[in-house]
Design a protein around this motif. Sequence first.
Motif: not given
Lengths: 387, 68
Positions: A18-20, A259-261, A253-256
């Motif tokens: 969520y934060q990313a 990436g965090a996932g 935004v989804g790829l951000a």
Amino acid sequence: MIYLDNAATSWPKPEAVYQAMDGFMCQVGASPGRSGHRLSIEAGRVVYETRESLARLFNIDDPLRIIFTSNATEALNVAINGVLRPGDHAITSSMEHNSVMRPLRALQERGVELTVVSCSKEGFLDPGGIEKAIKPNTRLIVLNHASNVVGTLLPVIEVGAIARRHGVLFCIDAAQSAGAYPLDVSFMKVDLLAFTGHKSLYGPQGTGGLYIRQGVEDVVEPLMRGGTGSRSDSEHQPDFLPDKYESGTPNTVGLAGLGAGVQFVLSRGVNALREKEEKLMYLLIEGLGAIPGVTLYGSGDAREQVAVLSFNIAGIASSEVAMRLEEEYDILCRPGLQCAPIAHKTLGTFPGGTVRVSPGYFTTEYEVDIVLRAIRNIASMGKGIGL
Amino acid sequence: MVLFHSISGALRAEKLLKAEGVPLKMIPVPRHLSSDCGICIRFERADELKVEGILGRSKLEIQGIHQI
């Protein structure tokens, strides 16, 4: 509320996801790879970092061999439609999702030959059956790694070796296994690996991708063509990765978030995540198996599958069980055919389908206990109301 | 400066070079140098051999190294 539909979309996500996404939207926001200004470059870095994390997870030398798509379905369509031409022969299994079966059936109507190798009623595949099906014009073998209906793992390592030996391309649908089970593309001898971001990689919906082995891109036509930010002087699609297959502004935004996932998966370790899910599956299989009137499908062994379980209660339709689980116990799951009619035909559960429960990393043993008690109550009441 | 076929290639090179401590800056490609992608990496002339070595070992394809 107890969420047991992680095989469709994992939820909740790790806080960092969520934060990313929030951080990207508020502080970066620009188009990646379209300009030289700092926000565009930063957006490009976000996309690249996600590519690199996935490369680490799947043991891919060059992160640019991963192309991003909006989900595993799109990745499978690139692989299947990109490779097969009229006169070619393709092989798949009888445990596939419609994301594999529908593109193959459509191609069959346009002159591609197809062999569907039968799996056992537990969902297991004999690799020898694949080898026997290979013909001189066999071009592609497509297999799911783990079934979205019963979680059963298919023998992708053995089939990969067979495919390589016969010079046939091998594509894996890793929608249910990426992040949940160890995947190593060089060890597995896979040419094309399709994955989605919104399941066990803990990313948001609308993210996914395809790994394409070095050189294989020469025989994989892109599904879409358009602006890539590169070779802007040319009216023809670039031939290098990832641009050949990545046209148009991506879901940055989804790829951000993805990436965090993936960072979450890497930091915990796939084996540790798997151990936790295997424990939950063991409790579910043992618990459900002991309830009179409940039939379990699949391997019946938590070690031979991912965290997906299908069952039925005698005399009650799967849709009614799911409705009662939600209305009476606030438990969310998925009934029916789960977009995999051929898998249900294999399991003997077509057209009624099954109740599918799929725990995730954030499911607790306490919640599994509540679920087992709820299902025991529903089963003990006997006949449904005919929904 | 070094030019790349794709922005993804330029970004990969940026990480590789930064990891080896090469001072660099990502900048828009000057119009007189036609490039496949919109950005390139500017570095000091003195680092040219080092840059060539790092990128060569990574097998990352570049469009060329130019002096400005």
